[in-house]
Scaffold this active site. Structure first.
Site, PDB file in Angstrom:
ATOM      1  N   GLY A  69     -34.885   9.623 -21.673  1.00 51.01           N
ATOM      2  CA  GLY A  69     -35.322  10.932 -22.117  1.00 51.01           C
ATOM      3  C   GLY A  69     -36.759  10.979 -22.601  1.00 51.01           C
ATOM      4  N   THR A  70     -37.175   9.983 -23.352  1.00 51.12           N
ATOM      5  CA  THR A  70     -38.533   9.985 -23.892  1.00 51.12           C
ATOM      6  C   THR A  70     -39.577   9.953 -22.781  1.00 51.12           C
ATOM      7  OG1 THR A  70     -37.957   9.006 -26.032  1.00 51.12           O
ATOM      8  CG2 THR A  70     -40.203   8.646 -25.238  1.00 51.12           C
ATOM      9  N   GLN A 178     -29.201  16.733 -24.542  1.00 50.38           N
ATOM     10  CA  GLN A 178     -27.974  16.956 -25.306  1.00 50.38           C
ATOM     11  C   GLN A 178     -27.036  17.978 -24.666  1.00 50.38           C
ATOM     12  OE1 GLN A 178     -26.760  15.319 -27.814  1.00 50.38           O
ATOM     13  NE2 GLN A 178     -28.541  14.042 -28.242  1.00 50.38           N
ATOM     14  N   SER A 199     -29.446   9.089 -19.423  1.00 55.51           N
ATOM     15  CA  SER A 199     -28.176   8.518 -18.979  1.00 55.51           C
ATOM     16  C   SER A 199     -27.269   8.096 -20.135  1.00 55.51           C
ATOM     17  CB  SER A 199     -28.451   7.316 -18.066  1.00 55.51           C
ATOM     18  OG  SER A 199     -27.262   6.806 -17.527  1.00 55.51           O
ATOM     19  N   HIS A 200     -27.851   7.507 -21.173  1.00 53.18           N
ATOM     20  CA  HIS A 200     -26.986   6.938 -22.213  1.00 53.18           C
ATOM     21  C   HIS A 200     -26.367   7.988 -23.145  1.00 53.18           C
ATOM     22  CE1 HIS A 200     -29.450   6.918 -26.032  1.00 53.18           C
ATOM     23  NE2 HIS A 200     -30.399   7.196 -25.163  1.00 53.18           N
ATOM     24  N   THR A 236     -41.528  -1.097  -9.718  1.00 53.54           N
ATOM     25  CA  THR A 236     -40.318  -1.312  -8.932  1.00 53.54           C
ATOM     26  C   THR A 236     -39.151  -0.523  -9.520  1.00 53.54           C
ATOM     27  OG1 THR A 236     -41.050  -3.534  -8.327  1.00 53.54           O
ATOM     28  CG2 THR A 236     -38.705  -3.044  -8.053  1.00 53.54           C
ATOM     29  N   CYS A 322     -33.195   9.189 -34.248  1.00 57.50           N
ATOM     30  CA  CYS A 322     -34.644   8.976 -34.173  1.00 57.50           C
ATOM     31  C   CYS A 322     -35.325   9.112 -35.530  1.00 57.50           C
ATOM     32  CB  CYS A 322     -35.259   9.957 -33.179  1.00 57.50           C
ATOM     33  SG  CYS A 322     -34.721   9.670 -31.482  1.00 57.50           S
TER      34      CYS A 322
END
Length: 377
Positions: A69-70, A178, A199-200, A236, A322
């Site tokens: 996300g960041t 979110q 993803s997480h 990559t 965060c």
């Protein structure tokens, strides 16, 4: 252990982990290599890209796999603002965005852009009239998160989009970290230009995510090198992470309605339980995402409650992962003008489809006992 901190991160879904192991074992070649093994690996990567594009209703070449996300938010803010700066150098960002958007916007200011912050009301909802006053002919970008990570408030995206489209040429970036998997998110549903997904947050793997663009929208690259990810994100491409991101997205999308209904039922039950405590104020508004409940205990520090619950094997958080390790008051709560007696005691409960009714029932018992000890009742 009862884990109610899913907005910080989720447990990896068994199917995602199975996919990760399989891809690493069978398709570990560099997808940019010209030999057959590299070609096969690249085909798998492109299949993952197409699957995500179909779900989000955009072109496959507008799906850029990132580290999360960041990075995706940074790529959106810098990439869109710089690519379209001929339209203007004025940027609007809501006051309650994730730090990866706020800090990127502040850096834009150092690079010659003018950034203004869109205020929110006491529920954390963007003030539409304020946006109308701030929007200008030279506004190049507006960035608004769909669901706030601290309170769960859902922004009136459709109303915002309608006004922005009707009164400017500004591009619209939506942080959906979110909201994806809990609410409908795609370019057909929402006429935005860029969408961020991590993803997480949806039972995928850490270190992976994506930025999706609407067809025909472009960004300037941040990472330069070999030209991977259509020249936008050199380096990559980690094919196992990309494939697992697509897998997590498919699982979340396939079970969207059922999961959202389950989560809403659980959080509604918890809110009904929490309001029975006189010292508790519910921070999350009625218009909230189904998986987040934010509340505060009057004149009690959130860390005290977190530690007490942790001793009972219940894991929750303060306003966000965060900011929870910092002593500074949440910028979101400040923007909402939360009263001083509540602002230090905010707790966030966040859920996933893996949580159960039994965990909710156990939480009620543990929380009641903890509150009796803390309040001395």
């Amino acid at each position: 252990m009862i884990y109610f901190d899913n907005s910080a991160t989720t447990k990896v879904h068994p199917e995602v982990m199975k996919t990760f192991v399989a891809v690493n074992e069978k398709f570990w070649a560099n997808p940019a290599s010209i030999h057959e093994f590299g070609h096969q690996t690249n085909e798998l990567l492109q299949t993952a890209r197409k699957q995500v594009a179909e779900i989000l209703h955009t072109s496959a070449d507008k799906i850029y796999f990132t580290s999360g996300g960041t990075e995706s938010n940074n790529l959106a803010i810098f990439g869109l603002a710089n690519k379209y700066k001929n339209r203007g150098r004025h940027v609007l960002v809501s006051a309650i965005e994730h730090p990866s958007v706020l800090e990127a916007a502040k850096q834009l200011m150092k690079n010659g852009f003018e950034v203004e912050w869109i205020p929110v009301n006491s529920e954390g909802v963007i003030i539409i009239d304020a946006l109308k006053k701030l929007l200008r002919d030279d506004t190049v970008l507006v960035s608004v998160m769909h669901v706030n990570n601290e309170t769960g408030v859902i922004q009136p995206i459709q109303e915002l989009i309608a006004y922005i489209r009707g009164n400017s040429r500004a591009l619209i970036h939506m942080d959906a970290v979110q909201s994806f998997g809990k609410l409908p998110v795609d370019f057909a549903e929402m006429d935005v230009d860029a969408i961020t997904i991590s993803s997480h947050k949806i039972h995928g793997l850490k270190g992976s995510g994506l930025l999706a663009l609407k067809t025909f929208i472009e960004v300037e690259p941040m990472l330069l090198g070999g030209g991977q990810e259509y020249g936008i994100r050199s380096g990559t491409t980690p094919v196992p992470l990309a494939v697992c991101t697509a897998k997590a997205i498919r699982l979340a999308q396939d079970h969207l309605q059922a999961n959202a209904s389950k989560l809403k039922k659980m959080t509604d039950e918890l809110i009904h339980f929490l309001v029975s405590f006189p010292a508790i104020k519910i921070i999350s508004p009625s218009n909230r995402a189904p998986h987040i409940v934010s509340f505060s205990v009057r004149k009690i520090k959130g860390e005290v409650l977190i530690n007490a619950l942790q001793q009972k094997n219940v894991i929750v958080s303060t306003s966000s992962a965060c900011s929870s390790r910092h002593t500074k008051t949440s910028h979101v709560l400040k923007a909402m003008h939360l009263q001083d007696e509540y602002i230090k005691g905010v707790i966030r409960l966040s859920f996933s489809p893996l949580n159960t009714k039994e965990e909710i029932d156990q939480f009620k018992k543990v929380f009641t006992n903890v509150m009796n000890v803390i309040k001395g009742d």
